[in-house]
Structure formats: structure tokens, C-alpha cells
Design a protein around this motif. Sequence first.
Motif, PDB file in Angstrom:
ATOM      1  N   ALA A  58       0.803  -1.218   0.000  1.00  0.00           N
ATOM      2  CA  ALA A  58       0.000   0.000   0.000  1.00  0.00           C
ATOM      3  C   ALA A  58       0.836   1.268   0.000  1.00  0.00           C
ATOM      4  CB  ALA A  58      -0.923  -0.007   1.220  1.00  0.00           C
ATOM      5  N   SER A  59       2.023   1.210   0.585  1.00  0.00           N
ATOM      6  CA  SER A  59       2.814   2.433   0.752  1.00  0.00           C
ATOM      7  C   SER A  59       4.285   2.087   0.935  1.00  0.00           C
ATOM      8  CB  SER A  59       2.329   3.206   1.991  1.00  0.00           C
ATOM      9  OG  SER A  59       2.620   2.436   3.146  1.00  0.00           O
ATOM     10  N   GLY A  60       5.110   3.121   0.857  1.00  0.00           N
ATOM     11  CA  GLY A  60       6.527   2.926   1.114  1.00  0.00           C
ATOM     12  C   GLY A  60       6.774   2.491   2.549  1.00  0.00           C
ATOM     13  N   THR A  61       6.045   3.085   3.469  1.00  0.00           N
ATOM     14  CA  THR A  61       6.201   2.727   4.879  1.00  0.00           C
ATOM     15  C   THR A  61       5.869   1.255   5.090  1.00  0.00           C
ATOM     16  OG1 THR A  61       5.642   4.986   5.499  1.00  0.00           O
ATOM     17  CG2 THR A  61       5.409   3.314   7.212  1.00  0.00           C
ATOM     18  N   MET A  62       4.775   0.805   4.461  1.00  0.00           N
ATOM     19  CA  MET A  62       4.423  -0.611   4.603  1.00  0.00           C
ATOM     20  C   MET A  62       5.494  -1.499   3.962  1.00  0.00           C
ATOM     21  SD  MET A  62       1.121  -2.823   3.337  1.00  0.00           S
ATOM     22  CE  MET A  62      -0.050  -2.341   4.583  1.00  0.00           C
ATOM     23  N   SER A  84      17.707   8.636   7.992  1.00  0.00           N
ATOM     24  CA  SER A  84      16.917   7.841   7.036  1.00  0.00           C
ATOM     25  C   SER A  84      15.430   7.975   7.330  1.00  0.00           C
ATOM     26  CB  SER A  84      17.334   6.370   7.080  1.00  0.00           C
ATOM     27  OG  SER A  84      17.002   5.799   8.336  1.00  0.00           O
ATOM     28  N   HIS A  85      14.649   7.797   6.284  1.00  0.00           N
ATOM     29  CA  HIS A  85      13.192   7.854   6.435  1.00  0.00           C
ATOM     30  C   HIS A  85      12.724   6.767   7.389  1.00  0.00           C
ATOM     31  CE1 HIS A  85       8.924   7.916   5.381  1.00  0.00           C
ATOM     32  NE2 HIS A  85       9.140   9.117   4.910  1.00  0.00           N
ATOM     33  N   THR A  86      13.325   5.586   7.249  1.00  0.00           N
ATOM     34  CA  THR A  86      12.898   4.463   8.092  1.00  0.00           C
ATOM     35  C   THR A  86      13.134   4.774   9.572  1.00  0.00           C
ATOM     36  OG1 THR A  86      13.439   2.968   6.300  1.00  0.00           O
ATOM     37  CG2 THR A  86      13.202   1.974   8.470  1.00  0.00           C
ATOM     38  N   LEU A 137      19.788   0.973   3.555  1.00  0.00           N
ATOM     39  CA  LEU A 137      20.276   2.165   2.845  1.00  0.00           C
ATOM     40  C   LEU A 137      19.099   2.833   2.149  1.00  0.00           C
ATOM     41  CD1 LEU A 137      23.423   0.563   1.165  1.00  0.00           C
ATOM     42  CD2 LEU A 137      23.402   2.056   3.185  1.00  0.00           C
ATOM     43  N   GLU A 138      19.247   4.132   1.894  1.00  0.00           N
ATOM     44  CA  GLU A 138      18.142   4.875   1.259  1.00  0.00           C
ATOM     45  C   GLU A 138      18.655   5.522  -0.032  1.00  0.00           C
ATOM     46  OE1 GLU A 138      15.777   7.135   4.071  1.00  0.00           O
ATOM     47  OE2 GLU A 138      15.622   8.755   2.609  1.00  0.00           O
ATOM     48  N   ASN A 139      17.965   5.267  -1.147  1.00  0.00           N
ATOM     49  CA  ASN A 139      18.442   5.751  -2.449  1.00  0.00           C
ATOM     50  C   ASN A 139      17.254   6.113  -3.350  1.00  0.00           C
ATOM     51  OD1 ASN A 139      20.275   6.390  -4.362  1.00  0.00           O
ATOM     52  ND2 ASN A 139      20.847   4.295  -4.906  1.00  0.00           N
ATOM     53  N   HIS A 141      18.490   9.639  -1.181  1.00  0.00           N
ATOM     54  CA  HIS A 141      18.336   9.902   0.242  1.00  0.00           C
ATOM     55  C   HIS A 141      17.585  11.216   0.451  1.00  0.00           C
ATOM     56  CE1 HIS A 141      18.906  10.125   4.459  1.00  0.00           C
ATOM     57  NE2 HIS A 141      19.512   8.955   4.454  1.00  0.00           N
ATOM     58  N   ASN A 142      16.356  11.063   0.941  1.00  0.00           N
ATOM     59  CA  ASN A 142      15.457  12.203   1.075  1.00  0.00           C
ATOM     60  C   ASN A 142      16.077  13.342   1.897  1.00  0.00           C
ATOM     61  OD1 ASN A 142      13.347  13.927   1.822  1.00  0.00           O
ATOM     62  ND2 ASN A 142      11.836  12.298   1.925  1.00  0.00           N
ATOM     63  N   ARG A 143      16.441  13.060   3.163  1.00  0.00           N
ATOM     64  CA  ARG A 143      16.935  14.132   4.050  1.00  0.00           C
ATOM     65  C   ARG A 143      18.356  14.595   3.684  1.00  0.00           C
ATOM     66  NH1 ARG A 143      14.629  17.646   6.723  1.00  0.00           N
ATOM     67  NH2 ARG A 143      16.323  17.732   8.224  1.00  0.00           N
ATOM     68  N   VAL A 170      17.206  -1.948   0.636  1.00  0.00           N
ATOM     69  CA  VAL A 170      17.277  -0.586   0.102  1.00  0.00           C
ATOM     70  C   VAL A 170      15.888   0.040   0.107  1.00  0.00           C
ATOM     71  CG1 VAL A 170      17.747   0.815  -1.944  1.00  0.00           C
ATOM     72  CG2 VAL A 170      19.338  -0.989  -1.288  1.00  0.00           C
ATOM     73  N   ASP A 171      15.765   1.148   0.842  1.00  0.00           N
ATOM     74  CA  ASP A 171      14.582   1.983   0.727  1.00  0.00           C
ATOM     75  C   ASP A 171      14.807   2.807  -0.537  1.00  0.00           C
ATOM     76  OD1 ASP A 171      12.788   4.050   0.695  1.00  0.00           O
ATOM     77  OD2 ASP A 171      13.009   4.566   2.819  1.00  0.00           O
ATOM     78  N   GLY A 172      14.283   2.265  -1.626  1.00  0.00           N
ATOM     79  CA  GLY A 172      14.459   2.934  -2.924  1.00  0.00           C
ATOM     80  C   GLY A 172      13.186   3.646  -3.336  1.00  0.00           C
ATOM     81  N   ALA A 173      12.569   4.333  -2.372  1.00  0.00           N
ATOM     82  CA  ALA A 173      11.338   5.079  -2.674  1.00  0.00           C
ATOM     83  C   ALA A 173      11.498   5.840  -3.990  1.00  0.00           C
ATOM     84  CB  ALA A 173      11.025   6.044  -1.534  1.00  0.00           C
ATOM     85  N   ARG A 174      12.711   6.415  -4.192  1.00  0.00           N
ATOM     86  CA  ARG A 174      12.982   7.182  -5.424  1.00  0.00           C
ATOM     87  C   ARG A 174      14.181   6.595  -6.176  1.00  0.00           C
ATOM     88  NH1 ARG A 174      11.514  10.543  -1.399  1.00  0.00           N
ATOM     89  NH2 ARG A 174       9.573  11.736  -1.743  1.00  0.00           N
ATOM     90  N   ILE A 175      14.231   5.281  -6.254  1.00  0.00           N
ATOM     91  CA  ILE A 175      15.414   4.655  -6.885  1.00  0.00           C
ATOM     92  C   ILE A 175      15.491   4.988  -8.375  1.00  0.00           C
ATOM     93  CG2 ILE A 175      14.410   2.385  -7.490  1.00  0.00           C
ATOM     94  CD1 ILE A 175      17.134   1.201  -6.388  1.00  0.00           C
ATOM     95  N   SER A 201       4.069   6.040  -6.122  1.00  0.00           N
ATOM     96  CA  SER A 201       3.190   7.168  -5.805  1.00  0.00           C
ATOM     97  C   SER A 201       3.934   8.482  -5.577  1.00  0.00           C
ATOM     98  CB  SER A 201       2.412   6.821  -4.538  1.00  0.00           C
ATOM     99  OG  SER A 201       3.340   6.577  -3.499  1.00  0.00           O
ATOM    100  N   LYS A 202       5.227   8.513  -5.933  1.00  0.00           N
ATOM    101  CA  LYS A 202       5.974   9.769  -5.751  1.00  0.00           C
ATOM    102  C   LYS A 202       6.205  10.379  -7.140  1.00  0.00           C
ATOM    103  CE  LYS A 202       7.341   8.748  -1.166  1.00  0.00           C
ATOM    104  NZ  LYS A 202       6.703   7.433  -0.922  1.00  0.00           N
ATOM    105  N   GLY A 203       7.457  10.497  -7.574  1.00  0.00           N
ATOM    106  CA  GLY A 203       7.690  11.116  -8.881  1.00  0.00           C
ATOM    107  C   GLY A 203       7.053  10.371 -10.046  1.00  0.00           C
TER     108      GLY A 203
HETATM  109  C1  LIG Z   1      12.780   7.828   1.299  1.00  0.00           C
HETATM  110  C2  LIG Z   1      11.383   7.484   1.665  1.00  0.00           C
HETATM  111  N1  LIG Z   1      11.092   6.249   2.077  1.00  0.00           N
HETATM  112  C3  LIG Z   1       9.842   5.886   2.407  1.00  0.00           C
HETATM  113  C4  LIG Z   1       8.807   6.774   2.326  1.00  0.00           C
HETATM  114  C5  LIG Z   1       7.430   6.345   2.757  1.00  0.00           C
HETATM  115  O1  LIG Z   1       6.518   6.281   1.715  1.00  0.00           O
HETATM  116  P1  LIG Z   1       4.944   6.405   1.997  1.00  0.00           P
HETATM  117  O2  LIG Z   1       4.669   7.838   2.227  1.00  0.00           O
HETATM  118  O3  LIG Z   1       4.349   5.855   0.730  1.00  0.00           O
HETATM  119  O4  LIG Z   1       4.633   5.562   3.182  1.00  0.00           O
HETATM  120  C6  LIG Z   1       9.048   8.082   1.906  1.00  0.00           C
HETATM  121  C7  LIG Z   1       7.947   9.059   1.825  1.00  0.00           C
HETATM  122  O5  LIG Z   1       8.101  10.225   1.590  1.00  0.00           O
HETATM  123  C8  LIG Z   1      10.373   8.459   1.575  1.00  0.00           C
HETATM  124  O6  LIG Z   1      10.685   9.699   1.180  1.00  0.00           O
END
Ligand SMILES: Cc1ncc(COP(=O)(O)O)c(C=O)c1O
Length: 345
Positions: A58-62, A84-86, A137-139, A141-143, A170-175, A201-203
Amino acid sequence: MRIVDLRSDTITRPTPAMRRAMAEAEVGDDVFGEDPTINRLEEMAANRLGKEAGLFVASGTMGNLVCLLTHCGRGDEVLLGDASHTFLYEQGGSAGLGGIHPRPLGNQPDGTLELDHLEAAIRPDNIHFPRTRLIVLENTHNRCSGSPLTPDYMKDVGDIARRHGLRIHVDGARIFNAAAALGVTASHLASEADSVMFCLSKGLAAPVGSVVCGSRDFIKEARRTRKLVGGGMRQAGVIAAAGIVALTEMIDRLKDDHENARRLGEGIAETKGLSVDLPRIQTNMIYINITRSDLSSADLAHRLAREGVLVLPTGPRQLRAVTHRHITREDMDHAARVIRQAVKG
Ligand SMILES: Cc1ncc(COP(=O)(O)O)c(C=O)c1O
């Protein structure tokens, strides 16, 4: 009033092609494995990421939670970045729900974890210590300015993980942003990962959803974990259909978002009262630091909002702007003018 909404790439609305695909999607009960649209999306995603199988969530968090819960048992330790987002923004879900012990290590400004530091943090076998199981790892990296982690860095972390019998998530929300910025494939970037999550659901502009990819065995277990956290979604092919359009039509245009981000950065870089680290703008994020002592990020965000430019305060003296498919070059020039004026005023 002209609105330039730069708060996040998550505000993107589905494209007309997505809406059509959603309306026409063939569906079935996905908990029985019978939704053909979800099955197709999962297969396409796995191919793109160079993995055997995929799992729609459902989501990146899930997706991150499902991966951590699948890799680790209670009391196991995860090494992850302190920015990291996590670690910061997922409610500590893996600790709260899975009893997993997070060990935050300082993120470098480019989103990496320092390699010596990472290796030194791995616990030896000792009755006093939790067992280190996983590196996250996050790729991009949001922050850390939306920085992409390179294949060379991934290889170095992969070597460490292999030496110590650890896994990599890898949290590749934006890989796909990382891949576009570096001119490599997402599968190359994910090759060292045992699991990778990316967001539709992002870019990529789909309304809902992320996909977890990994080996067939890992995804089989992750499917059980997804059900555990209430993520079995039945006829969710209606949303997966938009994800298929996202994967086929929305990846190639991400480089435009990166050019636009750079354009905004250049448009405000010389502004007295602000500082922008231009070389760090490699993807779709611009972090703006306020150096004027009498102006807070909340004040500046408020001034900008009055002029229709929406940004997100990310610290007392820091703002974030994110480009996406609803943002044009002209929007960037307009936003830069508004920002320059607001800082002066
Ligand atoms: C790097 C990163 N990981 C995970 C998430 C979580 O995604 P979601 O908002 O779909 O739960 C985000 C959301 O902004 C994010 O930027």
C-alpha cells in the motif's frame, strides 16, 4: 493565483492514461493470487529491479516495514542512517511491531554511511549483544538533499555485508530518480540488495502503492508478512493498473524534474539570506537553508504561500522544495523570483 506546489512529489495526480487503465483494469482476489493486473505489475517491477519476484504494497512505509519484519526477528539489530526515512518518519514501526533494534549511524551529507563506521558497528557474537542482521540504505536519500547512492558505494557495502553474513535492504522510494541522475539502471543500483522497495506514488505519479522486490523465497515470506500487517488488498488491480502506467510511461521524464530542480537552485543560489548547496542538487530535491537571522522557515514558507509557492519547512531554518510532473521550467523561474523577493521583504 498561480500555484507552484513544491511540497512533495507525492502530491502528483494520476495521468489520464492512469485513470483509463484504472477504469479498465482486469481484477481478481489478490490474496488468492488471482489479480492479473497486480501479478503483471509485480512481474514488471521485479524485472526492472533485476530481482526474481515482486510484492505490491500500500505504501513505502508498509514496504519498508514488511521487509524489516521479514529479514529480522525480535531482538535482531538493524544498522541504518540517523537521517533515514525508516529511522525518522515511520513511527519506529519495526521496533514497535517487530521488536527489532534500530542502530542509527550518522548519515554523511551525500546519504552514505561511512564504510569503516558501518563495519565497526557490526556486533561480534557475544551473549551481551543483539545480533546484527540487516543494513538499510536509502536511495535517493530524502533528508540528504535527494542524493543518489552510486553503484560503487553499493558494491562496497555489499562486500561488508558478505564478509559478515548480513543482508541489505534498500529503501528505494525514489530509486528511479537515482538511476536517472547517475545514468545507470535501477537493477544495477539494486544488485547488492536482498530486498528493495520503490514507490509508484511519488515522482512516478501513481495515486497509491509501492513494490517490494527480492528473491522468490524472500517475497514468499514477505507476502505472509504483508498479510500480517493487514496489507492483503483483494481487487487492488484497480490501483496497480496505474502503477503499470507509472513504470512504462513515467520513468523517462524524471530527468526533467532534475533539470527543473537545478534551475530553481541556480535561480536562488545567489540570494542574500539563503544558502543552497548547488552541487548537491542531483535529483528532484532542493534544500534551502536560511542564513538571515531574523527569518524562520515557518515565516518564509508562510510568505511564499501567500504568493502561491508552496514549500515544506524541514527544520527551524530549512525548507525543502521538490519538483515533479506538475512543475514546469517557467514555474521554476517564477518560484525563484518569488523566493528572492520574499527573503528581501
Ligand atoms: C525515502 C522514503 N522512504 C519511504 C517513504 C514512505 O513512503 P509512503 O509515504 O508511501 O509511506 C518516503 C515518503 O516520503 C520516503 O521519502
